[in-house]
Motif scaffolding. Structure first.
Motif, PDB file in Angstrom:
ATOM      1  N   SER A 290      11.420  -7.450  -5.024  1.00 20.26           N
ATOM      2  CA  SER A 290      11.293  -8.799  -4.463  1.00 20.26           C
ATOM      3  C   SER A 290      10.947  -9.760  -5.587  1.00 20.26           C
ATOM      4  O   SER A 290      10.345  -9.366  -6.603  1.00 20.26           O
ATOM      5  CB  SER A 290      10.237  -8.845  -3.364  1.00 20.26           C
ATOM      6  OG  SER A 290       8.977  -8.442  -3.860  1.00 20.26           O
TER       7      SER A 290
ATOM      8  N   GLU B 144       7.162  -7.532  -6.254  1.00 18.66           N
ATOM      9  CA  GLU B 144       6.952  -6.126  -5.952  1.00 18.66           C
ATOM     10  C   GLU B 144       8.220  -5.366  -6.306  1.00 18.66           C
ATOM     11  O   GLU B 144       9.319  -5.911  -6.235  1.00 18.66           O
ATOM     12  CB  GLU B 144       6.644  -5.955  -4.459  1.00 18.66           C
ATOM     13  CG  GLU B 144       6.183  -4.567  -4.066  1.00 18.66           C
ATOM     14  CD  GLU B 144       5.696  -4.509  -2.625  1.00 18.66           C
ATOM     15  OE1 GLU B 144       5.955  -5.463  -1.867  1.00 18.66           O
ATOM     16  OE2 GLU B 144       5.070  -3.511  -2.265  1.00 18.66           O
TER      17      GLU B 144
ATOM     18  N   LEU C 231       5.692 -13.223   4.479  1.00 25.44           N
ATOM     19  CA  LEU C 231       5.546 -12.374   5.654  1.00 25.44           C
ATOM     20  C   LEU C 231       5.586 -13.219   6.915  1.00 25.44           C
ATOM     21  O   LEU C 231       5.017 -14.290   6.983  1.00 25.44           O
ATOM     22  CB  LEU C 231       4.217 -11.629   5.584  1.00 25.44           C
ATOM     23  CG  LEU C 231       4.004 -10.614   6.709  1.00 25.44           C
ATOM     24  CD1 LEU C 231       4.951  -9.440   6.525  1.00 25.44           C
ATOM     25  CD2 LEU C 231       2.569 -10.129   6.703  1.00 25.44           C
TER      26      LEU C 231
ATOM     27  N   GLY D 245       1.169  -5.859   6.019  1.00 28.73           N
ATOM     28  CA  GLY D 245       0.018  -6.696   5.718  1.00 28.73           C
ATOM     29  C   GLY D 245       0.232  -8.019   5.004  1.00 28.73           C
ATOM     30  O   GLY D 245       1.084  -8.187   4.159  1.00 28.73           O
ATOM     31  N   TRP D 246      -0.567  -8.966   5.357  1.00 23.67           N
ATOM     32  CA  TRP D 246      -0.485 -10.282   4.772  1.00 23.67           C
ATOM     33  C   TRP D 246      -0.793 -10.249   3.285  1.00 23.67           C
ATOM     34  O   TRP D 246      -0.441 -11.157   2.560  1.00 23.67           O
ATOM     35  CB  TRP D 246      -1.439 -11.247   5.476  1.00 23.67           C
ATOM     36  CG  TRP D 246      -0.983 -11.528   6.860  1.00 23.67           C
ATOM     37  CD1 TRP D 246      -1.404 -10.932   7.994  1.00 23.67           C
ATOM     38  CD2 TRP D 246       0.034 -12.455   7.245  1.00 23.67           C
ATOM     39  NE1 TRP D 246      -0.735 -11.443   9.078  1.00 23.67           N
ATOM     40  CE2 TRP D 246       0.154 -12.366   8.649  1.00 23.67           C
ATOM     41  CE3 TRP D 246       0.859 -13.335   6.541  1.00 23.67           C
ATOM     42  CZ2 TRP D 246       1.053 -13.141   9.364  1.00 23.67           C
ATOM     43  CZ3 TRP D 246       1.764 -14.108   7.260  1.00 23.67           C
ATOM     44  CH2 TRP D 246       1.840 -14.004   8.643  1.00 23.67           C
TER      45      TRP D 246
ATOM     46  N   ASN E 202       0.481  -8.275   1.227  1.00 25.08           N
ATOM     47  CA  ASN E 202       1.646  -7.767   0.528  1.00 25.08           C
ATOM     48  C   ASN E 202       2.564  -8.922   0.165  1.00 25.08           C
ATOM     49  O   ASN E 202       3.423  -9.308   0.925  1.00 25.08           O
ATOM     50  CB  ASN E 202       2.360  -6.744   1.419  1.00 25.08           C
ATOM     51  CG  ASN E 202       3.599  -6.188   0.775  1.00 25.08           C
ATOM     52  OD1 ASN E 202       3.951  -6.539  -0.342  1.00 25.08           O
ATOM     53  ND2 ASN E 202       4.276  -5.319   1.484  1.00 25.08           N
ATOM     54  N   ALA E 203       2.380  -9.465  -0.989  1.00 21.25           N
ATOM     55  CA  ALA E 203       3.148 -10.651  -1.371  1.00 21.25           C
ATOM     56  C   ALA E 203       4.625 -10.353  -1.503  1.00 21.25           C
ATOM     57  O   ALA E 203       5.457 -11.229  -1.371  1.00 21.25           O
ATOM     58  CB  ALA E 203       2.623 -11.209  -2.698  1.00 21.25           C
ATOM     59  N   GLY E 204       4.948  -9.072  -1.755  1.00 19.89           N
ATOM     60  CA  GLY E 204       6.352  -8.735  -1.918  1.00 19.89           C
ATOM     61  C   GLY E 204       7.112  -8.705  -0.621  1.00 19.89           C
ATOM     62  O   GLY E 204       8.318  -8.873  -0.612  1.00 19.89           O
ATOM     63  N   ASN E 205       6.403  -8.476   0.497  1.00 23.06           N
ATOM     64  CA  ASN E 205       7.029  -8.493   1.814  1.00 23.06           C
ATOM     65  C   ASN E 205       8.195  -7.541   1.938  1.00 23.06           C
ATOM     66  O   ASN E 205       9.166  -7.816   2.626  1.00 23.06           O
ATOM     67  CB  ASN E 205       7.485  -9.904   2.188  1.00 23.06           C
ATOM     68  CG  ASN E 205       6.361 -10.899   2.075  1.00 23.06           C
ATOM     69  OD1 ASN E 205       5.268 -10.638   2.533  1.00 23.06           O
ATOM     70  ND2 ASN E 205       6.628 -12.007   1.448  1.00 23.06           N
ATOM     71  N   MET E 206       8.131  -6.424   1.264  1.00 23.87           N
ATOM     72  CA  MET E 206       9.230  -5.481   1.351  1.00 23.87           C
ATOM     73  C   MET E 206       9.363  -4.961   2.770  1.00 23.87           C
ATOM     74  O   MET E 206       8.368  -4.787   3.478  1.00 23.87           O
ATOM     75  CB  MET E 206       9.017  -4.311   0.399  1.00 23.87           C
ATOM     76  CG  MET E 206       7.753  -3.530   0.638  1.00 23.87           C
ATOM     77  SD  MET E 206       7.655  -2.032  -0.361  1.00 23.87           S
ATOM     78  CE  MET E 206       8.698  -0.930   0.562  1.00 23.87           C
TER      79      MET E 206
END
Lengths: 114, 115
Positions: A48, A56, A99, B95-96, B98-102
């Motif tokens: 990402s 990530e 998110l 989870g919030w 997790n900035a990568g939001n995979m």
């Protein structure tokens, strides 16, 4: 309706060659992703990207992979030295925010490594 | 890695009836769930999502139900139409923090709606 586009639709390359897969995310989106799907397997997250840096990455995304946003519209995935096992569908995705916002996927690039 | 699992590889339903696609997850940190539809030679198309603060979300013919205690979600399509025939993927995000939001995807269920 805005959509994510990817080029080429199909890329054939020889083992050891470098490939660049290109994506144009939806214009007001801020988060960008690459996923891949090996034939018969699950869609897997690769990386990402947000604010011009990687947010990530998965274990798959090793030193042979890199991503770049060279200008305001394109988002690229480079594989430096392709292996047979890199053969897969590669999907680019983008989302407006983080998110809680759905990711929109492009049609994919089928990479065949011979 | 079986964090998201779709146990039914295929489902066949008569047009007009209800289609129920199921998905189980093991990671209790997942708190945002999505369903995607995929036709051959196309990318996944977003259908509907649900966050963990809800147990139901509805959009037209599509309803997603989330049972957090069972770590289970389902997608209901009512009434089913032949154009719904595709592969359906469940996906989850953690989870919030997790900035990568995979997204972690399930293996997919192929839905066939017979006329």
């Amino acid at each position: 309706e805005p959509e994510v586009t990817q080029t080429p639709s199909h890329q054939v390359t020889q083992m050891g060659q470098e490939v660049i897969l290109r994506c144009v995310p939806i214009s007001n989106h801020l988060y960008f992703y690459w996923y891949r799907q090996i034939l018969g397997q699950k869609v897997e997250f690769l990386v990402s990207f947000y604010n011009n840096e990687i947010s990530e990455k998965s274990e798959i995304f090793d030193d042979q992979f890199s991503v770049e946003r060279p200008d305001g519209s394109n988002f690229t995935l480079k594989i430096r030295s392709t292996k047979l096992e890199d053969s897969a569908m590669y999907f680019c995705a983008s989302t407006e925010r983080g998110l809680g916002y759905e990711q929109y996927f492009g049609p994919g690039t089928r990479l065949t490594v011979t | 890695d079986q964090q998201v699992k779709q146990n039914s590889p295929s489902l066949s339903v008569q047009e007009g009836r209800i289609s129920i696609l199921n998905c189980d997850y093991t990671n209790s940190m997942f708190d945002y769930f999505l369903w995607y539809k995929k036709y051959p030679a196309e990318g996944p198309t977003f259908l509907i999502s649900i966050s963990s603060i809800k147990d139901k979300n509805e959009d037209g013919r599509f309803t997603v139900f989330l049972n957090k205690s069972a770590k289970h979600l389902s997608l209901h399509i009512v009434p089913s139409q032949p154009g719904d025939s595709a592969v359906y993927f469940c996906a989850a995000s953690e989870g919030w923090g997790n900035a990568g939001n995979m997204l972690t995807f399930g293996g997919g269920t192929r839905l066939m709606v017979k006329p």
